[in-house]
Design a protein around this motif. Structure first.
Motif, PDB file in Angstrom:
ATOM      1  N   ARG A 692       0.924  -1.082   0.453  1.00 40.17           N
ATOM      2  CA  ARG A 692      -0.148   0.182   0.432  1.00 40.17           C
ATOM      3  C   ARG A 692       0.673   1.205  -0.164  1.00 40.17           C
ATOM      4  O   ARG A 692       0.689   2.047  -0.988  1.00 40.17           O
ATOM      5  N   GLU A 695       1.974   1.688  -3.410  1.00 39.09           N
ATOM      6  CA  GLU A 695       0.435   1.917  -5.003  1.00 39.09           C
ATOM      7  C   GLU A 695      -0.071   2.517  -4.430  1.00 39.09           C
ATOM      8  O   GLU A 695      -0.909   3.162  -5.092  1.00 39.09           O
ATOM      9  N   THR A 696      -0.398   3.330  -3.220  1.00 40.61           N
ATOM     10  CA  THR A 696      -1.808   4.616  -3.129  1.00 40.61           C
ATOM     11  C   THR A 696      -1.293   5.606  -3.697  1.00 40.61           C
ATOM     12  O   THR A 696       0.426   5.957  -3.789  1.00 40.61           O
ATOM     13  N   ASP A 697      -1.922   6.378  -3.622  1.00 36.00           N
ATOM     14  CA  ASP A 697      -1.876   8.067  -3.814  1.00 36.00           C
ATOM     15  C   ASP A 697      -0.966   8.654  -3.146  1.00 36.00           C
ATOM     16  O   ASP A 697      -1.237   8.328  -2.207  1.00 36.00           O
ATOM     17  N   GLN A 700      -2.430  10.039  -0.069  1.00 39.51           N
ATOM     18  CA  GLN A 700      -3.179   8.970   0.970  1.00 39.51           C
ATOM     19  C   GLN A 700      -2.038   8.538   2.065  1.00 39.51           C
ATOM     20  O   GLN A 700      -2.378   7.676   2.472  1.00 39.51           O
ATOM     21  N   VAL A 704      -1.759   6.200   5.363  1.00 40.44           N
ATOM     22  CA  VAL A 704      -1.223   4.981   5.168  1.00 40.44           C
ATOM     23  C   VAL A 704      -0.480   4.209   6.234  1.00 40.44           C
ATOM     24  O   VAL A 704      -0.036   3.531   6.848  1.00 40.44           O
TER      25      VAL A 704
END
Length: 761
Positions: A692, A695-697, A700, A704
């Motif tokens: 996460r 690959e999370t924006d 964000q 995380v």
């Protein structure tokens, strides 16, 4: 200096500082006791000294009065001579008559001397045939006394002549052809035979009383008493001649009789001492062979004293106080015997314990004979009971320390030499060091020695030393393991495949040892752990306070130490696998090559090979730990691979699918372990947070991280930064936002420990 060394022995370890108040109280008590004894002894000595000085003064006054009276008598004699007419002529005639009578008496005595000697020899021959009766003993003594007096008179007359020469007795031939000197020489031979009879009777005195031979005992006592009186007269004459030589020489009645001490009373006393010494020497030989039968060895001691009390007291002169005489001699011999043992630095613990335990029983037996402890001087072991107890305890402690030192030295050498013969496969089929059983056998044996003292303080000191020795052994193993680990995992690791393999076997053996010490899983089948056996053996020997306040916490700490070492060994075992087998593979993770490789599958295959080789040789209680350690080490190394050179996660790459593929491969392996596998997969959720973060924006990512931190509280911000930098869209603003969020997050101190992310740097 001895006290300092003794104190140093008592305070060898930091935890011994807790003993200082007790030691201070004991030393204060001993000091008070010694001060009291000194004051009491000083008072007694002052009283005795004062009484002695009074007696001396009184004696001096008596002597002066006697001297004055004798001078008056001498003056009256001199005045009387002047009052009698022709006194010089009368005195000469009287002296001549007296000399004639003396010569006539001496002639008759010398003529009958040979016959009387022959009669005495005949009587001695008869007594030789009845050594336990000796019916002629008094008659022989009387005859010898007369002949001795004759010889003394003859020698005195010779010495009083003008020349004092012995030529006459050497050359004067009698009717039987012998000289006077020959007769006197025969007299010496007869006296020697008589003395032998007396000596044998003195040595066998106890047996004579025990067999009811009272007549022989009485005859002996009469002779010794008569000789004692004679010696007292001789001593008084010698003192008078030394102090008032001129005056004493003018009184012939004083100077007549024996001139030398014969010492029969001293010989009588020496015989008692000799018999006791001989028996003591025999006891020492038996004691050296078996100290536990000391009561049996000293049976004669109390039998003899009881014989004196019941059968001898009425047969001896009251003034001798024969019971007190025997008791003083025997007690002094017992004191010397026990002190020789107490002072023997090489004395074994069982011998020292026999001495300690014997003291109380000795005083109890003497009390039954009518001699309470305070009446027996000196104390039979000089009041060194507490010291001997400490010495006994220290002997056991030294034995434990010395044995453990030898075991530890041997194990250290075997470990450093990578000696595979120092461990073996035990009956349960697992690795175990050969020295493990020896350690606990030695402890059990020394606990038995401490138990034989029947003293809590001895047992508690011994148990303290044993736990201290076991804790020291734990530290030694930990240090050896860490030092050896550094050889392969340090800045310049050794490239020795065979050495790693042997080290891994040692790690398994050491880990198994720790669990064997504390594992009670087989107790239902009669196989409790070594620590449990130790606790059961030690508990009955200890005070309730020690059990609750000292032993229980110490054993808990000891058990925790065994668990820590076993876990540490398994962890290093797993780390070595990654070091030797997976180093090339790990360097490829998350690089461009990773996408085309199946390295996770290779790792799982290697895991299976290792488990096939070692799983059955690991203690069953450690098998789950081994699987957990492999899984956790794999996870730590996997997440840490983000720092590999060339790692860059591009949005266009299928890194998420590859990560999930690795997880599927690993989880297929973990699922074969049931509930344990599910727990492992739960810990591997960290990979999901890792993914996460990748690959999370960017907007964000801080949230995380916040969720990641809440789940794994020990996640390092440095590792998170490395993950973020591996993104192809990394920018400083994203990193600053995460760091700001990290500053806002409040760590939950009550949250469970995080065994994974704390190790990922």
């Amino acid at each position: 200096m001895g006290d300092v060394e003794s104190l140093a022995q008592l305070l060898r370890h930091p935890e011994d500082l807790d003993k200082i108040p007790a030691l201070k109280a004991e030393f204060s008590r001993k000091k008070a006791a010694v001060d009291g004894q000194l004051r009491h002894g000083l008072r007694e000595q002052l009283e005795l000294t004062q009484a002695g000085m009074n007696s001396i003064s009184e004696g001096q006054r008596t002597v002066n009065l006697i001297k004055e009276e004798m001078m008056k008598i001498d003056k009256l004699c001199a005045e009387a001579q002047n009052m009698i007419q022709d006194f010089p002529h009368i005195n000469v005639v009287a002296q001549t008559h007296k000399n004639f009578e003396s010569v006539e008496t001496m002639r008759k005595d010398i003529q009958s001397f040979d016959e009387r000697l022959a009669q005495l020899e005949y009587l001695l021959d008869q007594d030789d045939e009845a050594p336990t009766e000796q019916p002629n003993l008094l008659q022989i003594h009387y005859g010898l006394t007369q002949l001795r007096d004759i010889r003394d008179v003859a020698m005195d007359q010779i010495k009083s002549t003008e020349h004092g020469s012995t030529e006459l007795i050497d050359n004067l031939t009698l009717e039987n052809g012998a000289t006077v000197q020959d007769l006197f020489a025969r007299l010496d031979d007869v006296i020697e035979r008589f003395d032998q009879h007396i000596g044998e009777a003195c040595i066998n005195l106890i047996e004579l009383v025990q067999t009811g031979n009272d007549g022989m005992v009485v005859r002996l006592a009469v002779i010794v008493e008569e000789e004692e009186k004679t010696d007292a007269k001789v001593k008084a004459l010698q003192d008078a001649q030394r102090e008032y030589k001129d005056l004493a020489s003018r009184f012939k009645s004083i100077t007549a009789g024996p001139k030398e001490l014969r010492g029969y009373k001293d010989k009588f006393t020496k015989a008692i001492e000799y018999v006791c010494e001989a028996n003591m020497a025999e006891v020492r030989e038996k004691f050296d062979e078996d100290p536990d039968k000391v009561d049996k060895y000293f049976k004669w001691y109390f039998n003899n004293l009881n014989t004196v009390k019941l059968g001898m007291v009425n047969l001896m002169p009251k003034k001798w106080k024969i019971m007190q005489t025997y008791t003083n001699i025997y007690h002094r011999q017992m004191h010397d015997f026990l002190m020789s043992l107490a002072d023997d630095e090489g004395l074994g613990p069982q011998y020292l314990l026999a001495v300690i335990n014997w003291v109380d029983r000795y005083y109890a037996k003497m009390n039954k004979l009518g001699f309470p402890g305070e009446s027996l001087e000196p104390h039979v072991i000089d009041n060194r009971g507490p010291e001997l107890i400490r010495t006994y305890r220290q002997v056991i402690i030294n034995a434990v320390d010395q044995f453990m030192d030898r075991i530890n030295s041997g194990d250290r050498k075997s470990f450093l030499d990578q000696d595979r013969n120092a461990y073996e496969v035990n009956p349960d089929g697992i690795f175990q060091t050969r020295s493990l059983g020896d350690v606990w056998t030695m402890l059990s044996q020394n606990l038995s020695v401490a138990a034989s003292s029947d003293r809590n303080d001895v047992a508690e000191g011994t148990v303290d030393s044993m736990i201290r020795a076991l804790t020291t052994r734990q530290r030694i193993w930990t240090q050896l393991i860490d030092d050896e680990k550094d050889k392969y995992m340090g800045p310049t690791p050794a490239q020795d495949g065979d050495g790693v393999a042997v080290f891994q076997e040692w790690l398994i053996a050491i880990a198994n040892d720790q669990i064997i010490c504390i594992d009670d899983a087989d107790e239902a089948s009669g196989r409790p752990s070594f620590v449990t056996i130790f606790e059961r053996e030690a508990s009955p020997l200890l005070s309730p306070t020690y059990l609750s306040d000292r032993l229980a916490p110490q054993l808990d700490e000891l058990r925790n130490g065994y668990i820590d070492i076993s876990s540490h060994c398994i962890q290093i075992f797993c780390q070595l696998i990654f070091l030797t087998d997976f180093r090339p593979i790990l360097s490829k993770f998350f690089t461009q090559e990773w996408y085309q490789r199946t390295d996770m599958a290779s790792i799982i295959i290697t895991f299976r090979d290792y488990l096939a080789d070692y799983e059955e040789q690991v203690h069953r209680s450690l098998r789950d730990l081994l699987i957990d350690s492999l899984a956790d080490e794999l996870l730590v190394q996997y997440l840490g691979a983000v720092r590999n050179k060339g790692v860059k996660f591009r949005r266009s790459d299928a890194f998420a699918a590859k990560l999930r593929d690795d997880l599927v491969t690993a989880f297929e392996f973990f699922r074969t372990y049931g509930d344990q596998g599910r727990e492992i997969m739960g810990r591997w959720r960290a990979v999901e947070f890792f993914l996460r973060l990748l690959e999370t924006d960017k907007s964000q990512v801080p949230f995380v991280y916040e969720e990641f931190k809440a789940t794994y509280r020990e996640v390092h911000i440095g590792w998170v930064e490395a993950v973020l930098r591996s993104r192809d869209d990394f920018d400083r603003a994203m990193l600053n936002a995460v760091k700001s969020k990290a500053a806002e997050v409040t760590e939950d101190l009550d949250a469970p420990a995080d065994p994974i992310m704390g190790r990922v740097k």
